[in-house]
Design an enzyme around this catalytic site. Structure first.
Site, PDB file in Angstrom:
ATOM      1  N   GLU A 289      54.688  17.928  62.664  1.00  0.00           N
ATOM      2  CA  GLU A 289      55.320  16.654  63.012  1.00  0.00           C
ATOM      3  C   GLU A 289      56.359  16.212  61.979  1.00  0.00           C
ATOM      4  O   GLU A 289      56.145  16.316  60.778  1.00  0.00           O
ATOM      5  CB  GLU A 289      54.248  15.561  63.154  1.00  0.00           C
ATOM      6  CG  GLU A 289      53.216  15.827  64.244  1.00  0.00           C
ATOM      7  CD  GLU A 289      53.809  15.861  65.661  1.00  0.00           C
ATOM      8  OE1 GLU A 289      54.956  15.389  65.840  1.00  0.00           O
ATOM      9  OE2 GLU A 289      53.120  16.363  66.563  1.00  0.00           O
TER      10      GLU A 289
ATOM     11  N   ARG B  26      46.656   5.494  75.412  1.00  0.00           N
ATOM     12  CA  ARG B  26      46.484   5.897  76.824  1.00  0.00           C
ATOM     13  C   ARG B  26      45.022   5.728  77.223  1.00  0.00           C
ATOM     14  O   ARG B  26      44.704   5.376  78.352  1.00  0.00           O
ATOM     15  CB  ARG B  26      46.931   7.363  76.979  1.00  0.00           C
ATOM     16  CG  ARG B  26      46.830   7.921  78.389  1.00  0.00           C
ATOM     17  CD  ARG B  26      47.257   9.396  78.432  1.00  0.00           C
ATOM     18  NE  ARG B  26      46.430  10.262  77.589  1.00  0.00           N
ATOM     19  CZ  ARG B  26      45.242  10.758  77.946  1.00  0.00           C
ATOM     20  NH1 ARG B  26      44.737  10.476  79.118  1.00  0.00           N
ATOM     21  NH2 ARG B  26      44.562  11.535  77.113  1.00  0.00           N
TER      22      ARG B  26
ATOM     23  N   CYS C  69      46.458   9.960  66.241  1.00  0.00           N
ATOM     24  CA  CYS C  69      47.138  10.915  65.355  1.00  0.00           C
ATOM     25  C   CYS C  69      48.388  10.306  64.738  1.00  0.00           C
ATOM     26  O   CYS C  69      48.611  10.425  63.528  1.00  0.00           O
ATOM     27  CB  CYS C  69      47.486  12.202  66.105  1.00  0.00           C
ATOM     28  SG  CYS C  69      46.033  13.211  66.430  1.00  0.00           S
TER      29      CYS C  69
ATOM     30  N   HIS D 200      49.817  19.183  64.674  1.00  0.00           N
ATOM     31  CA  HIS D 200      49.085  19.147  65.943  1.00  0.00           C
ATOM     32  C   HIS D 200      48.780  20.579  66.393  1.00  0.00           C
ATOM     33  O   HIS D 200      49.636  21.458  66.280  1.00  0.00           O
ATOM     34  CB  HIS D 200      49.925  18.453  67.030  1.00  0.00           C
ATOM     35  CG  HIS D 200      49.559  17.024  67.247  1.00  0.00           C
ATOM     36  ND1 HIS D 200      50.476  16.003  67.143  1.00  0.00           N
ATOM     37  CD2 HIS D 200      48.379  16.428  67.590  1.00  0.00           C
ATOM     38  CE1 HIS D 200      49.863  14.847  67.408  1.00  0.00           C
ATOM     39  NE2 HIS D 200      48.596  15.083  67.686  1.00  0.00           N
TER      40      HIS D 200
HETATM   41  N1  PCA Z   1      44.286  14.060  68.657  1.00  0.00           N
HETATM   42  C1  PCA Z   1      44.586  12.701  69.067  1.00  0.00           C
HETATM   43  C2  PCA Z   1      43.713  11.825  68.206  1.00  0.00           C
HETATM   44  C3  PCA Z   1      42.691  12.727  67.620  1.00  0.00           C
HETATM   45  C4  PCA Z   1      43.184  14.078  67.860  1.00  0.00           C
HETATM   46  O1  PCA Z   1      42.686  15.126  67.429  1.00  0.00           O
HETATM   47  C5  PCA Z   1      46.076  12.367  69.011  1.00  0.00           C
HETATM   48  O2  PCA Z   1      46.904  13.288  69.155  1.00  0.00           O
HETATM   49  O3  PCA Z   1      46.433  11.209  68.855  1.00  0.00           O
END
Ligand code: PCA
Length: 214
Positions: A78, A88, A141, A166
């Site tokens: 990111e 959501r 996140c 991610h």
């Molecule tokens: N993914 C979510 C929150 C926790 C996770 O592992 C996100 O992308 O916000």
């Protein structure tokens, strides 16, 4: 040298979170880098508070937070965290903010201080699908990534580099889903290990394209 690396607990009806599963698989040491792993709850405010406590306790050189991005094809590094939360679905404690700021006294956004282009380059070089992502979403996140960079800025921890990665679903999560991308846990863990090495090998990022039209 120390890297603090976090992974979220399962959320949204999943039994596991590939982020935490991959973090757990990392060795305790990568070259001479000590790897400190912490699980973080998928809960808006609590996630950030637990991260802040871990930073104070560990005194790391680098902080990497890892989360699941179900539906993404590759490991995405990111670029930016934004000062907004818009759930959501509710978090693991039932809280579902709509268009609220994360910190009233924070910037609209903070850019990561990780060498994201070099990390993507090094992962791809070893055969692991990876790319730069320009949005960490508006859920927990993004909340954690934004809060991390806010904290490092406000505390004047300018030598500590931080950011967010991610990761896709792993195979066992997509058995009951149609046409959903996945990546094996071993590949995700290897990608994280390469990413960690890359950070310590690059004080300054590479100037190579990582752009996307959308
Ligand atoms: N993914 C979510 C929150 C926790 C996770 O592992 C996100 O992308 O916000």
């Amino acid at each position: 040298m120390k890297v603090l690396i976090t992974g979220f607990d399962p959320f949204g009806g999943e039994k596991i979170n590939p982020a935490w599963e991959a973090v757990k698989k990392l060795p305790e040491k990568i070259d001479d880098i000590e790897v400190i792993k912490v699980q973080i709850p998928t809960v808006f405010k609590k996630s950030a508070n637990e991260l802040f406590a871990a930073i104070d306790r560990v005194n790391p050189d680098v902080v990497i937070c890892v989360g699941q991005a179900g539906g993404r094809f590759d490991i995405s590094i990111e670029r930016v965290g934004i000062n907004i939360e818009d759930g959501r679905i509710p978090d693991n404690e039932g809280y579902q903010p709509i268009d609220t700021k994360i910190f009233e006294d924070g910037e609209n956004a903070y850019f990561t201080s990780l060498p994201i282009k070099a990390m993507v380059h090094d992962m791809q070089n070893e055969g692991i699908p990876a790319s730069v992502s320009n949005t960490a979403g508006t859920y927990v996140c993004n909340h954690l990534m934004y809060s991390l960079l806010y904290y490092l800025d406000k505390k004047g921890l300018t030598n500590v580099r931080g950011g967010f990665i991610h990761v896709p679903f792993i195979p066992e999560q997509v058995i009951d889903k149609k046409n959903t991308p996945y990546m094996s846990l071993d590949v995700i863990a290897k990608g994280l290990e390469i990413g960690i090495k890359s950070i310590f090998n690059h004080k300054v990022d590479k100037t190579i394209t990582g752009g996307k039209e959308f």
